[in-house]
Every structure is written in structure tokens, then in C-alpha cells.
Scaffold this active site. Structure first.
Site, PDB file in Angstrom:
ATOM      1  N   SER A 234      -2.698  -3.516  -1.726  1.00 28.31           N
ATOM      2  CA  SER A 234      -3.703  -2.452  -1.779  1.00 28.31           C
ATOM      3  C   SER A 234      -4.635  -2.581  -2.980  1.00 28.31           C
ATOM      4  O   SER A 234      -5.772  -2.108  -2.922  1.00 28.31           O
ATOM      5  CB  SER A 234      -3.028  -1.078  -1.843  1.00 28.31           C
ATOM      6  OG  SER A 234      -2.345  -0.827  -0.655  1.00 28.31           O
TER       7      SER A 234
ATOM      8  N   HIS B  60      -5.488  -2.678   4.818  1.00 25.66           N
ATOM      9  CA  HIS B  60      -4.627  -3.669   5.479  1.00 25.66           C
ATOM     10  C   HIS B  60      -3.720  -2.946   6.452  1.00 25.66           C
ATOM     11  O   HIS B  60      -3.613  -1.724   6.401  1.00 25.66           O
ATOM     12  CB  HIS B  60      -3.762  -4.416   4.455  1.00 25.66           C
ATOM     13  CG  HIS B  60      -3.030  -3.464   3.555  1.00 25.66           C
ATOM     14  ND1 HIS B  60      -1.945  -2.740   3.989  1.00 25.66           N
ATOM     15  CD2 HIS B  60      -3.264  -3.068   2.289  1.00 25.66           C
ATOM     16  CE1 HIS B  60      -1.546  -1.947   3.024  1.00 25.66           C
ATOM     17  NE2 HIS B  60      -2.335  -2.111   1.976  1.00 25.66           N
TER      18      HIS B  60
ATOM     19  N   HIS C  99       3.169  -5.818   4.149  1.00 26.05           N
ATOM     20  CA  HIS C  99       1.890  -5.782   4.871  1.00 26.05           C
ATOM     21  C   HIS C  99       1.773  -6.972   5.810  1.00 26.05           C
ATOM     22  O   HIS C  99       2.580  -7.887   5.763  1.00 26.05           O
ATOM     23  CB  HIS C  99       0.728  -5.818   3.868  1.00 26.05           C
ATOM     24  CG  HIS C  99       0.720  -4.668   2.904  1.00 26.05           C
ATOM     25  ND1 HIS C  99      -0.069  -4.651   1.783  1.00 26.05           N
ATOM     26  CD2 HIS C  99       1.409  -3.493   2.896  1.00 26.05           C
ATOM     27  CE1 HIS C  99       0.124  -3.507   1.129  1.00 26.05           C
ATOM     28  NE2 HIS C  99       1.017  -2.794   1.784  1.00 26.05           N
TER      29      HIS C  99
HETATM   30 ZN   LIG Z   1       1.354  -0.780   1.199  1.00 21.22          ZN
END
Ligand SMILES: [Zn+2]
Ligand SMILES: [Zn+2]
Lengths: 468, 468
Positions: free
Chosen positions: B40, B283, B390
């Protein structure tokens, strides 16, 4: 996934865009009338008839009444030339849903009858390129037929005026301009599905891009004089099938082969700006993730495209080879074959563990063997799968050319059928009326399990194909 | 997933569109400079500084030099009011990347200093609503601090002119017009992250939509006279966190809460058509699939939204409760508590198997307990997960209002930063020059593990948050 792979392996700039990336306009919502997760039959019927129907329905509504398709209406109402190109059997769900009306996708024998014009509308498909010759051959020819009956639709097609092709040479000999006079053309280049791109012998089967290119130019030539134009459906059919097997390398190569077909079609649109190109999936397959956690510890953020670089064959091909008697029964020879040929040469895995090799060498169950090979590749690439079926996620929608902007945004898949109806000015209901008396076989046709030779490595899929 | 759920549970038409569906314009490509899978921090820096940087970087480039952000430039060069709204700690990666410059996201103590203006630019954020009071409190106040040092940034903020808020009542008392005079405002409504929507006590914490609405109107009032406008970043921060825990029900409720915030923001744009709204994820998280195969047999095509309908708490909440001494140590009572309260009342699972109950009752490891609860819900919903981290997949891009059409198509995440720079006419490089001498702490700051009380059920996440 494919973009990351191509960008990294070919050392392209990070901003590299595929032929699809450049024409993204929105997304398509894929649910069918009876499930949040569609199959390909209902998915294709949303495009062809612009209606939601039940999973397995081939251009029939929920009540099993036939629905006129955009292909049929384009031919009958606009005098357009029409074509279907696929790498699956041409009788498979997606091409079928534009050219046949049956209550269940497995009725491929009956679908073949429709496709050569044995119904109220007569022949409406001018050009077919794909696999699936077996559903046109009589069951008296055991090695090339998968029909339940002895009808020879291949000869019937010829009698009805179809020019039939079954070899690469015959395909190559089709010259675009003069071939327009040969329509209708039925080209089926494999008994069942055509090969995965990763397994394809280019000497024996054309690529999707080659078929697309030839189809576009033949259909264009055929209607040049009367300016009626054409409707062509092109499917990269085996992208989905590789995902059913959870085979990331075969999946990847078929995606890239599809990009090549899109490049060909976009070039055609550039040269013929009154054309519109739509590219969309009917659904996602595999519950695919571009990441996979391998251990209970918090995962690193990465995936590994290099693990797919040296894969030489599909899991389907490899498992077929491994389960055929040819692979040898001597345990030591078999172990070496699995280690040196299967893992090292075919999967590009030089660091296979003893445990992986011995398990693969001993496994006799086809499903388990495929799963094991899938895990070997997918774990090294760190690619995740949640199912061997489909999922409910939206899919990307791409469009290019005339009126493409009308497809921007998030749409139901039926909106894509509606778009085609609108831009071509079609009346599907009047087609539906014409075919409502046609024979829609009820229930599920028994499917013949024909073990094809090594040229048809997808054969084990055949009897599992019902829900794809 | 969320659309399928809302449509089915509320019995809406199949064509139901969320507030986001209606404004889809394309997709965003999320890779960072050092990985195909971003975190992030790098993801937010692509938006704030319009550059690719390494995972964990907070508005610094690959060489750790600070990069001027769109928020800083909007304030300094255009005289705009600025704001950050998040449901995470306000010092967490995404809001941090617009308002601080540190070499690693874990340096939240230092990020808090930036956010109250302790750097070359002075205070540039006019309004902050979120969680994360703990990084502003001195470590002498054990139960409310997560700082390593004894600095009292909360008092420093007040001394610097910030109006500070920490309760729902103080939030409610902020009236839009008069509050504009109170800027800058620092509202931190939880020591750490704010609650998941599914756990939120609306008497103690405002919703994301409420914070978004108030922020929009305060910032708008503040700049009405000089017509400078404002820049506001709103994050539904815990959508990602629920996916890290593989918690489909908490994920779902935070997504729907985010839709509500989008509805609020779209209404503002409708009333102020010179505004542009962008909505995008940094994401994907979890390798999430809207399908999960439960047995080796070929899967049915479905998923089951109803399994999420009666879930009352997040897995994080439940595992915290289960691992706290309060849950009781008497084995029989504990079994009944797990069966009747955890499974039946909180997870809505009335058919829990003895095996599931006994395993949950006996598990003492927090990670394993969460995994077990995730499996219980996810399997019943047939939702798949491939990772607790992710993935590399593209994310949807939504835009609405002035110039939104410029964001159509497939983009690198950095294009979103470039769009903001262009529409606001900003010069980020000149901001970068001004801050290049600022202290960018090197290496990773040690993170204090503070066990918060039951009001901060996310606390176990805190020391694992490094890579989120
Ligand atoms: Zn995350
Ligand atoms: Zn399929």
C-alpha cells in the site's frame, strides 16, 4: 498475469500494453438465469440472443424455446456473411450458441446438424474454422468419430454445398479473394479440440490468429460487392480449458495467442473503419489469482513469471503421455523419464524434489496426476487457483472501431447482445418465430467417450466437458 | 461479490448497479518499482507523487529522496484546503503517502510528526479524520500510546493550532460552516484502527460515509470565498485488512460502507460540477475468488451469498474474544460458548460440526484460529483465497465529474497521480526540492507492540502490519 509475463520475459518497458489493454472500455457481469456462476452456454447465449438463460442452454430460453441469434439475423435480415472461428470443437458451447438451438450443450451431434443447415433457416453459417470434425463423422469410422449415430454429416455438408477442409495444407491453399466463391466453408482441423497453443504443431494446425485473419478477409471479400458486411465470432476457446486444468503455462500461451488474433482483427478495423470489434470473456475460470501463499508465515509480495518460461507442454499433454503405455513400465526408466523429460524438459523444473518425481511416476489417476503437475508449476510461479470450475467475478470488456464508445462502463453480458442488435439493426424476435418449431432435444444426450490418438490429447476432457 | 450479495439479499433486479458500477471507466495496473505485487505504501505513492517506488516507501523515491505530493502541492501552489479520511490509523501507509516522507511505512511515530507539520512545509493537511491516536500520544500513557518515545504530539498539534477530536460526540458537534474556521482539525476516533464496519458501535465511531460527508462540506466551506477548492483523500482502509484475514463477511461490509461513502461523494460532485471524483484500489488483497471448489469432484457452478448474511462480527473480533481470558477456561462452558455464541450467533453458522467447534475451542494460536474461522465462513459461502497478502491483478478504476473521461481505459497507477497533477496544474518537482533536506529516517523503525483493550480489537494486527 500474461502482461507481467511478456513484459518481464521480453524485457519490455513497465508501461507495455497488450493489444487488449489499449482498447479496454469496461466490464461485463456474467451471471446466468439460474446461477451467480455462469457456464459458457448461458454466457454465449447472452451475447447471441441478448437474454439470460440457464446454464447449459444453447440459444434457447429458460422455457427451452429457441431464441434467434445475432448471427442468424445478420444473415437473414441484412444479407451479411457469417463466420465462426474457435480452437475448441466447432460444436462446443460458444460457437454453438450462435448457430444452433438445443436444450443442453452436450448435444453436439445435433448441434452439428444445425450448423450445416438442417433446420428451418437452412445454412446460415458461411464459414467455420475450428476443431470438432468428430461430431460430423459417422460412428462407423471409430477413430475419427464421436457421434452416437452413423450419419455422415461431413458428406451431407458437402452435398449441401459446403467446401470442407481438414488439413493445414487445405487451409493454407485458401486464397482470400477466390475463396469467397467457395463459401460456405467448413474447416475442422482436429477430430476434437484443436491443440493448446503450447502443444500446437504449426505444420498440422493453423493458429487462432491465422484462422482469424483468413476468416476476416474471406468474409470481407464475399460481401464487398453488395456492401452488406459480415458478422464473425472468434473464440480463443482453450484459454478457459487450461484454467479448468489449473495449468498456468498453457493458459498463458493461449492468452498470448488470443492477443495475436486481436491484433489481426484490430488491423482489419483500422483498414475498414466501418467495422466494430468487441472482445469479452463469457466468465472467469479457475478462481485464478496472480499470487499464492506457500507457507503459513506472512507471504512475500511477489509472483514468479520465470517459472512459466520454460514450460514446453500442457498438463493435459503431459498427463496423457504419462498415462499411456508408451511411457514405459520399468520403474527406474519411468522415474528417469519423469525426472528428465517430464519435469526438466517439459515443465522446465530442474529442481524437482524426489517426492514430486516419485509421486508423479506412480500416479495412475488422471485427475490426481493433473492436480499434482498443476501444483508443481503453480507453486513455483506462485499462481493461485480456487476451483476447477468458473467464478462469478466480472470480466473485462474491450471494444474498438465504430460505435465502440457505446460499450463503455459496467454492463450485463446481455447488453453486449443488445449492442450488436442495435448497431446492426436486427430483429431477433422474428427469427425466434421462424425457428420455434425446430427440434430442441430434451434432456441430456449421452456423450460418447472416444479415446482419440495422440493427436487429440484433449480427449480425456471430452466426457468432462459438460459444464465448461 | 458485494454486488451479488446485495442484489440477492435485498432481492433487487439482476441489473442492480452499485454506486461504483455506474462510474467505471477502466483499470489500474498496480506493480511497484521492486515487485510485480505492490504494497500500500508504494501503491499510494504512485497516486500521491506519480512515481513508481519500492514496497514500504512513503512518498520517497527508490533512492529514498522525498517526492512532493499532490496534497502538498495543492496546498502550497493552489491554496487549496486539504484533507485525509481513513478508517485505519491516520498514520497508516495510504494517508501517510500524501502527507509524510519516510523510508519505511512502519515509522508511524515519525509520520505523525510530519502530519502535524514538523517539517519544511509546516502543516499542509487541514483536516484528518480516522484512527491512530496512539502514534500521537506519549509512551508515558501506556494504554493509549504506541509511540516509542515520550513526545506528546497531541498537545504539540494543539499548540500548532490543530483542533483535536477523539470522540463521536466531538465529531457530531462539528457543524460544517462554523467548523471551517476551526481548521486545521485532527480527529482520531480510535487509538489504533477504527472498527471494521461489521463490528462498529455507531455510538462511539462515525462511519466512513459520515466522515466523508463532513470532510467534504467543511473543506468546501473553508475555501468558498477564495474559490480555491480542496483536495480530499478518502480511504475505506479496512477492506484490505479484512482480506488479509481472509474474512469474507468483514470484507463485504466494509465494501458496502465504502459504496455509501462514494454515494456521498457523488452527491457532492452533482452539486459542485467543477469537482472530479476518482475511486481506485491500490491493489487486490487475498487472491480473492468468487468461487471455491470444496471437493475433488468437478465443482458445481455457484457461490452462496446467504452464508454471509448472518455473520455479526469480524474474525479479528471473534479471535480476540476467544483468546481473551474472559471467554472462560472451563472446557464445557467454552465448548458451549464456541458453539452457541461464536458459531451460531456471531458467524450465523447453525450447522457447525463437532470437529469445527472443538478445534476452535482448543486453538490457542491466533493465526491458526483466524484461519480456522475463515475456512468455516469461506467454505460455506464458497469464496476462495490464495494468500494473506496482495496479488498482482489489475484493479478497477472509477471516475466521475469534471475531466473524468480522461481516465478511461487501462492505466499505470502513476497515471492517476499524473491526472491529478494535470487537472490541478501542479508542479511536484518544486515541492520535492523544498523538502529534500527533511529527515527521512533510514532503516526500519522498531514498532512497539501495545496490547490495546477490547476497544481496539485490531491490535494483534499492529505488529504484523509492516507489509500491508
Ligand atoms: Zn494490504
Ligand atoms: Zn469453462
Amino acid at each position: 498475469m500474461a502482461r507481467n509475463y511478456v513484459q518481464q520475459i521480453q524485457d519490455l518497458p513497465i508501461g507495455f500494453q497488450s493489444s487488449l489493454d489499449e482498447i479496454l472500455v469496461g466490464s461485463s457481469r456474467t451471471r446466468s438465469s439460474n446461477s451467480l456462476v455462469t457456464d459458457s452456454a448461458a454466457g454465449a447465449t447472452a451475447f447471441s440472443c441478448r437474454i439470460k438463460t440457464y446454464n447449459a442452454a444453447i440459444a434457447v430460453a429458460d422455457d427451452k424455446s429457441p431464441c434467434g441469434t445475432v448471427l442468424e439475423a445478420a444473415k437473414l435480415q441484412r444479407g451479411m456473411a457469417t463466420g465462426l472461428v474457435a480452437t475448441s470443437r466447432i460444436t462446443h458451447a460458444t460457437p454453438a450458441a450462435f448457430s444452433a438451438h438445443v436444450s443442453h450443450r452436450d448435444m453436439e451431434d445435433l448441434i452439428a446438424e444445425y450448423q450445416i443447415g438442417n433446420y428451418s433457416l437452412g445454412p446460415v453459417v458461411d464459414l467455420m474454422f475450428g476443431g470438432g470434425r468428430c461430431h460430423f463423422m459417422p460412428n462407423t469410422q471409430a477413430n475419427v468419430s464421436c457421434r452416437m449415430d452413423a450419419r455422415d454429416l461431413w458428406s451431407e455438408a458437402r452435398a449441401a454445398g459446403f467446401h470442407t477442409l481438414s488439413t493445414r495444407k487445405q487451409f493454407d491453399d485458401l486464397e482470400s479473394r477466390s475463396s469467397a466463391k467457395k463459401l460456405p466453408i467448413l474447416g475442422a482441423f482436429a477430430p476434437s479440440h484443436m491443440a493448446y497453443e503450447i502443444d500446437r504443431d504449426s505444420a498440422s494446425q493453423p493458429s487462432l490468429a491465422e484462422m482469424a485473419d483468413k476468416a476476416l478477409h474471406i468474409l470481407n471479400s464475399a460481401t464487398k460487392k453488395k456492401s452488406a458486411g459480415f458478422f464473425l465470432m472468434i473464440e480463443g476457446s482453450r484459454i478457459d480449458m487450461a484454467a479448468h486444468t489449473n495449468d498456468p503455462a498453457a493458459h498463458l500461451r493461449d492468452i498470448v495467442a488470443y492477443w495475436d488474433a486481436v491484433t489481426v482483427a484490430r488491423k482489419f478495423v483500422d483498414e475498414h473503419p466501418d467495422t466494430v470489434l468487441i472482445s469479452v470473456s463469457d466468465h472467469e475460470t479457475g478462481g485464478f489469482s496472480v499470487a499464492k501463499q506457500l507457507t503459513p508465515e506472512y507471504p512475500e509480495y511477489l509472483w514468479n513469471p520465470r517459472a512459466l518460461e520454460h514450460v514446453r507442454h500442457s498438463i493435459e499433454y503431459i498427463s496423457y503421455k504419462l498415462l499411456s503405455p508408451l511411457a514405459g513400465d520399468d520403474q527406474e526408466a519411468r522415474y528417469k523419464f519423469v525426472r528428465d523429460t517430464v519435469f526438466a524438459d517439459w515443465l522446465g523444473i530442474k529442481d524437482a524434489k524426489h517426492e514430486e518425481i516419485i509421486t508423479a511416476a506412480q500416479e495412475t489417476d488422471s485427475t490426481k496426476l493433473r492436480q499434482l503437475l498443476s501444483t508443481a508449476i503453480s507453486n513455483r510461479a506462485q499462481i493461485g487457483w480456487a476451483t476447477h470450475g468458473h467464478s462469478a467475478v466480472d470480466v473485462n470488456l474491450y471494444a474498438y472501431g465504430k460505435d465502440a464508445h457505446l460499450l463503455r462502463g459496467n454492463h450485463e453480458n446481455t447488453d453486449i447482445g443488445k449492442f450488436i442488435v442495435n448497431v446492426l439493426g436486427l430483429d431477433l424476435d422474428s427469427v425466434s418465430s421462424k425457428i420455434k418449431a425446430d427440434r430442441i432435444a430434451q434432456g441430456t444426450q449421452a456423450v460418447k467417450e472416444t479415446p482419440f490418438g495422440s493427436q487429440d490429447l484433449d480427449a480425456p476432457e471430452h466426457h468432462l466437458a459438460a459444464a465448461h
